[in-house]
Design an enzyme around this catalytic site. Structure first.
Site, PDB file in Angstrom:
ATOM      1  N   ASP A  20       0.819  -1.216   0.000  1.00 45.32           N
ATOM      2  CA  ASP A  20       0.000   0.000   0.000  1.00 45.32           C
ATOM      3  C   ASP A  20       0.853   1.267   0.000  1.00 45.32           C
ATOM      4  OD1 ASP A  20      -1.607  -2.202   0.976  1.00 45.32           O
ATOM      5  OD2 ASP A  20      -3.171  -0.689   1.309  1.00 45.32           O
ATOM      6  N   ARG A  75       1.205   5.827  17.717  1.00 45.28           N
ATOM      7  CA  ARG A  75       0.804   6.807  16.696  1.00 45.28           C
ATOM      8  C   ARG A  75       1.214   8.243  16.995  1.00 45.28           C
ATOM      9  NH1 ARG A  75       1.171   2.962  13.338  1.00 45.28           N
ATOM     10  NH2 ARG A  75      -0.577   1.532  13.249  1.00 45.28           N
ATOM     11  N   ASP A 123      -6.460   4.560  13.517  1.00 42.57           N
ATOM     12  CA  ASP A 123      -5.120   5.093  13.293  1.00 42.57           C
ATOM     13  C   ASP A 123      -5.127   6.369  12.447  1.00 42.57           C
ATOM     14  OD1 ASP A 123      -3.725   3.320  14.888  1.00 42.57           O
ATOM     15  OD2 ASP A 123      -3.676   1.800  13.323  1.00 42.57           O
ATOM     16  N   SER A 127      -4.317  -8.570   9.048  1.00 37.14           N
ATOM     17  CA  SER A 127      -3.711  -7.252   9.107  1.00 37.14           C
ATOM     18  C   SER A 127      -3.007  -7.152  10.458  1.00 37.14           C
ATOM     19  CB  SER A 127      -4.794  -6.179   8.976  1.00 37.14           C
ATOM     20  OG  SER A 127      -4.313  -4.968   9.515  1.00 37.14           O
TER      21      SER A 127
HETATM   22  N1  ARG Z   1      -7.558  -1.945  17.242  1.00 35.94           N
HETATM   23  C1  ARG Z   1      -6.257  -1.450  17.554  1.00 35.94           C
HETATM   24  C2  ARG Z   1      -6.276   0.033  17.723  1.00 35.94           C
HETATM   25  O1  ARG Z   1      -7.123   0.694  17.186  1.00 35.94           O
HETATM   26  C3  ARG Z   1      -5.209  -1.890  16.574  1.00 35.94           C
HETATM   27  C4  ARG Z   1      -5.337  -1.311  15.193  1.00 35.94           C
HETATM   28  C5  ARG Z   1      -4.343  -1.805  14.182  1.00 35.94           C
HETATM   29  N2  ARG Z   1      -4.501  -3.207  14.009  1.00 35.94           N
HETATM   30  C6  ARG Z   1      -4.094  -3.922  12.967  1.00 35.94           C
HETATM   31  N3  ARG Z   1      -4.216  -5.197  13.078  1.00 35.94           N
HETATM   32  N4  ARG Z   1      -3.594  -3.393  11.901  1.00 35.94           N
HETATM   33  O2  ARG Z   1      -5.431   0.562  18.386  1.00 35.94           O
END
Ligand code: ARG
Length: 400
Positions: free
Chosen positions: A14, A94, A123, A174
């Protein structure tokens, strides 16, 4: 020379496609930025890949110590756990990424920053709000939120533009990971009734295959921060990595949670957070030894709000700073050692000690040496229960 955008670059398909796409769609040169917070095994390979994908420059940084010191440990001190289950690894990474993106953008004189988040998750909110707070002048581009390409179309786009496509089979999940934990979603996990297959887990042993003898670890804290394991002083990163290996071996730190995303969706996520699980438990146990009941009750309330702030992307807001000041003031005496037993997926605190312990053996004991004056109790109890007795009498009179 074209204006520049700094793209948070993971090396995946991506963000590799995004390099070209941003150039085509917005006419911006792309500088990629890749930061290691415990998730990048080969920085040089990623740098090369970025350049091969069309980046004009590829910046990399190791921010592991900063991540642990300025983001993870403050959240540990706050006992931050979202909805009682998720130790917030992805979420707490983040704001650091946002901060560093802004730094690189300013260094390079860029007009925009970009990231690979979709429009459905948390995110995007954390990065957009973080960047928007620190550098409102920067434009934010989120290609995956805008382009609406399927994976098939992505691969075609990559092939047409000679962008290197990973040869390895794409994981059915993911995954996001850093030093504090690993988050896994999508694929079969989207059915909240189906048990996660074994291949979801990478950092933790299946508890049924974990060693038959328990491991014991002594975690030493100073001012709420873990500083040593089994007597050996370690840097934050080293301490987390060491604990990660021991606890993972014993199957500690698996979480299966249906959580409430900020954007309103319920999602099922699996987490592996061996070190975080041990440290959060040990830290809480030590606080129970050195803080009063009132402090503990109030702090638990703050922990809930603090966790929501991290989860909801408001790290750089005033309330987080206000609460952090409170949290820091609670940690002055959170110094001592906690003994933890790791056994077949369980992490149990089995001992705690502190020079600031409020535990008084003389008051607690039922054996010889008892200093508690039991004749103080009846008068105290009469007053304590007085409101209830008055109420019962009044309401019985009223026929209730
Ligand atoms: N649900 C978690 C959060 O919002 C993780 C998000 C990213 N997860 C992922 N498998 N890419 O902090």
């Amino acid at each position: 020379m074209a204006d520049k955008a700094v793209l948070a670059y993971s090396g995946g398909l991506d963000t590799s496609v995004a390099v070209k796409w941003i150039r085509e769609r917005y006419g911006l040169d792309v500088v990629t930025f890749t930061v290691d917070i415990g998730n990048v095994p080969d920085m040089e390979a990623i740098r090369q890949k970025a350049l091969n994908s069309g980046a004009v420059d590829a910046v990399v940084a190791d921010a592991r110590e900063e991540f642990i010191t300025d983001f993870v440990f403050p959240s540990l001190k706050a006992d931050a756990v979202y909805e009682g289950e998720y130790s917030l690894a992805t979420a707490i990474g983040r704001p650091l990424i946002a901060k560093l993106l802004v730094q690189v953008a300013r260094d390079k004189g860029a007009v925009a920053v970009a990231h690979g988040c979709t429009g459905k998750g948390n995110d995007q909110v954390r990065l957009d709000v973080g960047v928007g707070t620190l550098a409102p002048e920067l434009r934010i581009i989120a290609p995956a939120r805008e382009w609406g390409l399927t994976r098939e179309e992505l691969i075609n786009y990559a092939n047409e533009n000679s962008i290197p496509v990973p040869v390895t089979k794409k994981s059915p999940y993911s995954i996001d990971e850093n030093l504090w934990g690993r988050s896994i979603e999508t694929g079969v996990l989207e059915d909240p009734w189906s048990e996660p297959p074994a291949d979801v887990y990478l950092w933790t042993k299946d508890p049924s295959e974990a060693p038959d003898t328990p491991a014991y670890v002594e975690v030493e804290f100073e001012g709420g921060i873990p500083v040593a394991l089994d007597g050996a002083r370690l840097s934050g990163v080293k301490l987390v990595e060491t604990l990660h290996a021991i606890a993972g071996e014993h199957g500690v730190g698996r979480v299966d949670h249906v959580e409430n995303r900020l954007v309103g969706i319920k999602s099922r996520e699996i987490y592996e957070a061996p070190a975080a699980t041990v440290l959060l438990k040990a830290h809480a146990a030590l606080q129970h030894l050195v803080m009063t009941k009132d402090q503990l009750r109030f702090k638990a309330h703050v922990a809930g709000t603090y966790s929501d702030i991290i989860y909801n992307g408001l790290w750089f807001g005033g309330l987080r700073r206000n609460l952090a000041a409170f949290v820091d003031s609670t940690q002055e005496f959170v110094t001592g050692t906690v003994r933890v037993k790791l056994f077949k997926g369980n992490c149990t605190v089995v001992g705690r000690k502190s020079p600031f312990s409020l535990y008084d053996f003389g008051l607690a004991t039922y054996d010889k040496g008892d200093t508690f004056n039991q004749s103080d109790s009846p008068g105290f109890i009469r007053l304590w229960g007085l409101p209830n007795r008055i109420q019962a009498r009044a309401q019985a009179d009223a026929g209730k």
